[in-house]
Design a protein around this motif. Sequence first.
Motif, PDB file in Angstrom:
ATOM      1  N   SER A 100      64.135 -64.284   2.604  1.00 51.18           N
ATOM      2  CA  SER A 100      62.973 -63.585   3.150  1.00 51.18           C
ATOM      3  C   SER A 100      62.130 -62.758   1.996  1.00 51.18           C
ATOM      4  O   SER A 100      62.578 -62.780   1.160  1.00 51.18           O
ATOM      5  N   THR A 151      61.397 -59.032   2.242  1.00 50.64           N
ATOM      6  CA  THR A 151      61.697 -57.821   3.001  1.00 50.64           C
ATOM      7  C   THR A 151      60.819 -56.636   2.397  1.00 50.64           C
ATOM      8  O   THR A 151      60.920 -56.592   1.364  1.00 50.64           O
ATOM      9  N   THR A 206      64.573 -64.889  -2.797  1.00 49.08           N
ATOM     10  CA  THR A 206      64.313 -63.652  -1.743  1.00 49.08           C
ATOM     11  C   THR A 206      63.797 -62.492  -2.460  1.00 49.08           C
ATOM     12  O   THR A 206      64.098 -62.221  -3.810  1.00 49.08           O
ATOM     13  N   PRO A 239      68.879 -60.618  11.123  1.00 52.47           N
ATOM     14  CA  PRO A 239      68.872 -61.856  10.482  1.00 52.47           C
ATOM     15  C   PRO A 239      70.414 -62.781  10.369  1.00 52.47           C
ATOM     16  O   PRO A 239      71.250 -62.003  10.358  1.00 52.47           O
ATOM     17  N   ALA A 248      58.041 -60.864   5.945  1.00 54.53           N
ATOM     18  CA  ALA A 248      58.556 -61.034   7.153  1.00 54.53           C
ATOM     19  C   ALA A 248      58.904 -60.044   8.037  1.00 54.53           C
ATOM     20  O   ALA A 248      59.071 -60.008   9.026  1.00 54.53           O
TER      21      ALA A 248
END
Lengths: 295, 263
Positions: free
Chosen positions: B43, B45, B216, B12, B231
């Motif tokens: 994101s 994650t 996030t 990233p 993602a």
Amino acid sequence: MTTTLFIQSLLAGLTNGFVYGLIGLGISVIFRGTRVVNAMQGDFALVAGIAACLALDWLGLPIAVGFLGGIIAGALVGWAVELLLIRPTQARGGSEDSLLLVTLGGAFAVSAAALLYFGRDSRSMPGFGGNRSLDVFDAAIRVHAVWLIAIAIVVVVALRLFYQRTPLGQSILAASIDPEGAATIGINVPRMRTLTFMLGGAVGGVAGVLVSPLITIHYEMGLLLTLKGFTAAIVGGLGNPFGAIMGGLLLGLVEAMAIVFVSSGYKDVIAMSLLILIMIAMPNGLLGRRGRVGG
Amino acid sequence: MTRADAPLTTTPSSALLEVRAVSKSFGGLHVLRAVDLTIARGSITGLIGPNGAGKSTLFNIVSGFLAPDRGDVIYHGRPIGRISVVDRSRAGLVRTFQTPQVFGHLTVRENLVAGCHKLGRSGMLADMLGLPLARRELAQMQRRAALTAARFSLEPVADVLAGKLPVGQQRLLELARAAIADPELLCLDEPSSGLNGDEVDQLARMLTQLNEEGMTVFLVSHDMELMGCAATVNVLCFGETIASGPFAAVKADPRVREAYLGA
């Protein structure tokens, strides 16, 4: 028995009941905020009484200022107890039983320190309104006792509002109910516990400065007050401020009626027997299970 | 297997949190072995792995409930491996629990107000004395709580004790309480556990919406349906990262299928 005697006893029972209720209130505050059953509550009152007495005797301060000093002393002792006794015990994984024993040991230590530095003799302290009394249906109640009742009511209402209406009060409850969950949303749990002990110490201090002019200050009064306050808190439903006051009033009034109708020698036996029966019938206290929890 | 062998990796551009070579043992049991993981800013994650893979240990290290034996956790470019849970929370890193840890004896509304605790600036004394600043802050917190309750469909139960709610609503409340103070990184531990299909859908929508607003999200879950909104998905097996990348690619990885999906 005359009506005057009955009313006189009722007033005495009411006054004592609010004293027991205030001690029970402090125990409830600390239990509610930390889950610790604090056996030093009466000693917070003892220290506050001694501090107020010294402020009035030695420094010649006005009564209200001396009392305020006593309450601050109670809060400081609460802070010290949390920092020096409770926190280290908890850090080493101490159980609730261990914490109770630690505070019991602390209570004896404070009593011994009071004996050492304050002496064996009882000391009297002036109260609000001097020795003046008010007539109530030919019975008399000291002006100071009226102050005691009024201040106790203000304290319990203020505490209720504090827990219900302020974010800090709710954060204290949150930290007590679920320390991990509270920490994750940014509540400093150790700070909340310290604050709770300071609050409990201050409530004990209020009880101490208000009761001292009525019963004289004595190095052994801490543990005796703790026992009565503990009974009040348990009967009312441990952790519930209103319950503690209700329990204290019940205890005080039953004691007073026992003196009137039986004998002063049997007051504790009768009061405690009745309270045992209440606890058997309602094991969670007068206000039920919700009294035992944080909310 | 070393991380270099992993077929799928992502780099990233902007990492909000990095787990760098973290190891953790309990007694003689090595639960994590030099694990790396990156959570990109903005994101969602994911972290998956079979039982005993070390997911909870890693999650607890990220959220501050455990300290690593070796390695560190970097948040905003600063090591936070030894920083307390409270300080992480105040820095914007908030977590939820596998079993919802709501304040059962407070109402839903009070839980949400408690979630605003770290936004308070008035100080303890002002709060205790009910000074005007403290009262204004409380009013703001209550407004925020009302908006959040509405957003998370908790309005009808706002005055119900949290402990009386069914598990699904407790999870939603815990999520709402974590999100109310606008954390930068929201860490969720098995958030769909105990939820029915509709509730999982609602949770996925909420997470996507929060993420679109800039939050996030770090998600540990067994729920493959929920993991679909991530993602990047990291796969942990026996304390090591065996894959990292888009969910579809991770699912297709033979080692992941062997270790986790049992195919």
